[in-house]
Design a protein around this motif. Structure first.
Motif, short mmCIF file in Angstrom:
data_model
loop_
_atom_site.label_atom_id
_atom_site.label_comp_id
_atom_site.label_asym_id
_atom_site.label_seq_id
_atom_site.Cartn_x
_atom_site.Cartn_y
_atom_site.Cartn_z
N THR A 279 39.46 -15.34 59.59
CA THR A 279 39.86 -16.23 58.52
C THR A 279 40.32 -15.41 57.32
O THR A 279 39.99 -14.22 57.20
CB THR A 279 38.71 -17.16 58.10
N TYR A 280 41.07 -16.05 56.43
CA TYR A 280 41.50 -15.39 55.20
C TYR A 280 41.34 -16.37 54.05
O TYR A 280 41.40 -17.59 54.23
CB TYR A 280 42.95 -14.91 55.32
N ALA A 281 41.14 -15.84 52.86
CA ALA A 281 41.03 -16.68 51.66
C ALA A 281 41.22 -15.80 50.44
O ALA A 281 40.78 -14.64 50.40
CB ALA A 281 39.66 -17.37 51.60
N GLY A 282 41.92 -16.32 49.45
CA GLY A 282 42.13 -15.58 48.22
C GLY A 282 43.08 -16.32 47.31
O GLY A 282 43.50 -17.45 47.59
N SER A 283 43.43 -15.68 46.21
CA SER A 283 44.36 -16.25 45.25
C SER A 283 45.63 -15.42 45.24
O SER A 283 45.56 -14.19 45.09
CB SER A 283 43.74 -16.28 43.85
N SER B 8 47.49 -13.63 47.02
CA SER B 8 47.70 -12.83 48.22
C SER B 8 46.36 -12.34 48.76
O SER B 8 45.38 -12.22 48.02
CB SER B 8 48.62 -11.63 47.94
N VAL B 9 46.34 -12.06 50.06
CA VAL B 9 45.13 -11.58 50.74
C VAL B 9 45.51 -10.41 51.63
O VAL B 9 46.46 -10.51 52.42
CB VAL B 9 44.48 -12.70 51.60
N SER B 10 44.80 -9.30 51.51
CA SER B 10 45.02 -8.14 52.38
C SER B 10 44.00 -8.17 53.52
O SER B 10 42.80 -8.34 53.28
CB SER B 10 44.88 -6.83 51.60
N CYS C 184 54.44 -12.80 54.43
CA CYS C 184 53.60 -11.74 54.94
C CYS C 184 54.33 -10.41 54.88
O CYS C 184 55.56 -10.36 54.77
CB CYS C 184 53.16 -12.02 56.38
N SER C 185 53.55 -9.34 54.94
CA SER C 185 54.10 -8.00 55.11
C SER C 185 53.11 -7.21 55.97
O SER C 185 51.92 -7.52 56.00
CB SER C 185 54.31 -7.30 53.76
N ILE C 186 53.61 -6.21 56.68
CA ILE C 186 52.79 -5.41 57.58
C ILE C 186 52.75 -3.98 57.05
O ILE C 186 53.77 -3.41 56.68
CB ILE C 186 53.36 -5.43 59.01
#
Length: 220
Positions: free
Chosen positions: A31-35, A37-39, A69-71
């Motif tokens: 899962t991901y969560a943040g404001s 952007s999330v790394s 997104c970016s990788i």
């Protein structure tokens, strides 16, 4: 299907394991969560030559969610991804990272290697399957900001399934335009209107758009 080696065919006649071809494996999920952007680090780093496939399922907020997104990393050493939204906006959801290679995670079971020695199956690596694909986008409108950048909006009907994830690699690469800057794509989940949007932002304003939306789900 392999001319020699091992092939496993399911009840519908579909080859699910083959000793010559890798299946789509789930290399990491969570899962991901943040404001804003999330790394998300890849632990361990993903060692495929091609970039991994990134799949997201944003949480339904009864409104709209913008994602990009970016990788991070390089061929053979992909170290993580950054999931981005809009400024000062919370983003959250589920993700999985896929690739056509297996990870040696199982302490017992079965493993298969191809003729070049690459691991293509590990019984402890979950797999995923592509579920649907569409590119029937409708151009809706264009907006222009104070700097002169055009944003084009393309929509398609979208129904949220409980187990499907959208591949968002398309939202990490610039498209061609009439200048050397390119068109920056973004994806917008409009849960309130049951619409999926692609937007492209560029200084020039080409209208042609045919990037596909590709969905997958984890099956094991």
């Amino acid at each position: 299907m392999a001319s020699y080696g091992l092939s496993v065919v399911n009840d519908n006649g579909v080859v699910s394991i083959d000793s010559e071809y890798a299946r789509l494996c789930v290399l990491q999920s969570g899962t991901y969560a943040g404001s804003t952007s999330v790394s998300v680090p890849f632990i361990p780093a993903i060692t495929t030559q091609e970039p991994p496939l990134l799949f997201l399922r944003p949480n339904n907020n009864s409104g709209s969610v913008t994602v990009g997104c970016s990788i991070s990393g390089s061929p053979g050493n992909w170290t993580g991804m950054t999931i981005s939204g809009t400024a000062n906006t919370s983003i959250s959801g589920k993700y999985f990272v896929g690739g056509f290679a297996a990870s040696p995670v199982s302490s017992y079971g079965m493993r298969l290697w191809d003729g070049a020695g690459a691991l293509i199956f590990d019984s402890g690596t979950p797999s995923a399957v592509f579920t649907r694909f569409f590119q029937n986008w409708t151009y809706v409108r264009s907006t222009q900001d104070a700097q002169g950048y055009y944003t084009n909006w393309y929509s398609s009907p979208f129904s949220s399934s409980t187990d499907e994830y959208l591949m968002i690699n398309n939202a990490s690469m610039r498209m061609l335009s009439g200048d050397n800057v390119g068109r920056l794509p973004r994806i917008v989940f409009d849960f309130a209107a049951s619409q999926l949007w692609f937007t492209t932002t560029a200084l020039s304003n080409p209208f042609a758009f045919s990037l596909p939306a590709i969905f997958a789900k984890i099956v094991a």
